[in-house]
Design an enzyme around this catalytic site. Sequence first.
Site, PDB file in Angstrom:
ATOM      1  N   CYS A  49      52.347  37.341  33.736  1.00  0.00           N
ATOM      2  CA  CYS A  49      51.916  36.401  34.759  1.00  0.00           C
ATOM      3  C   CYS A  49      52.900  36.423  35.908  1.00  0.00           C
ATOM      4  O   CYS A  49      54.100  36.284  35.656  1.00  0.00           O
ATOM      5  CB  CYS A  49      51.859  34.988  34.178  1.00  0.00           C
ATOM      6  N   PRO A  50      52.511  36.562  37.159  1.00  0.00           N
ATOM      7  CA  PRO A  50      51.131  36.673  37.644  1.00  0.00           C
ATOM      8  C   PRO A  50      50.682  38.122  37.877  1.00  0.00           C
ATOM      9  O   PRO A  50      49.826  38.358  38.711  1.00  0.00           O
ATOM     10  CB  PRO A  50      51.210  35.925  38.964  1.00  0.00           C
TER      11      PRO A  50
END
Lengths: 140, 79
Positions: B17-18
């Site tokens: 993430c991200p």
Amino acid sequence: VDESQEKFSVVLFSGTIDKLTAAATLITGAAVMGKKVTLFLTYWGLIAFRKDDWKTNRRFSKDFEDYAGPAMELMQAKHVPSWMDTLTQAIEIGDVTVKVCGQTMDLFDIKLEDLEPFVSEVTGVATFVEDAEGGTTLFI
Amino acid sequence: MEGITISKEIDARGSFCPGPLMELIRTVKVAEIGDVIAVISSDEGSKKDIPAWVAKAHHEFIGTEPAEGGTRFVVRKAR
């Protein structure tokens, strides 16, 4: 200038890579969600943005220093991108302005050209407060 | 996902993430309007993040399906 665009401002005081990673990730999230992001670098946050400093920065929060070694190893083993890569992507994709604190610049004799090229402006705290007005502000 | 032709599929499994969202955004940026793009992610956060971004960016979220080692997210570039 789109006045309706929501603001997301970060005062980056810390220069340890755990906090830099968290800040870079948050900024990326705000940038991709279309916020107008202002990153204000002061003290150790500014020191961490001296040109190429990120390549050798291994500092980690003191309060969790027992985790520093394992965390660094896991980040490497799991190919977590460096905080600088994450932040650079956010700057490319979104509306992110990086400003620096004039007082810290004077204190440590740092010039704008000593910093990463995307740092655009030396400013003061009053300007930052004005820039951040009406939006979300974080101190990291 | 019957009847949907995927123009491009990104394998972002193992990306943190991200990362998967960023890879999707990059691909959508250079795609043609109407193109359908799929991204496979093993990041749990993608399940909320990808639809949230698609809505915010005014593209069309077609859906998800389980994929080996993650989830496939299918998006149509709408503008």
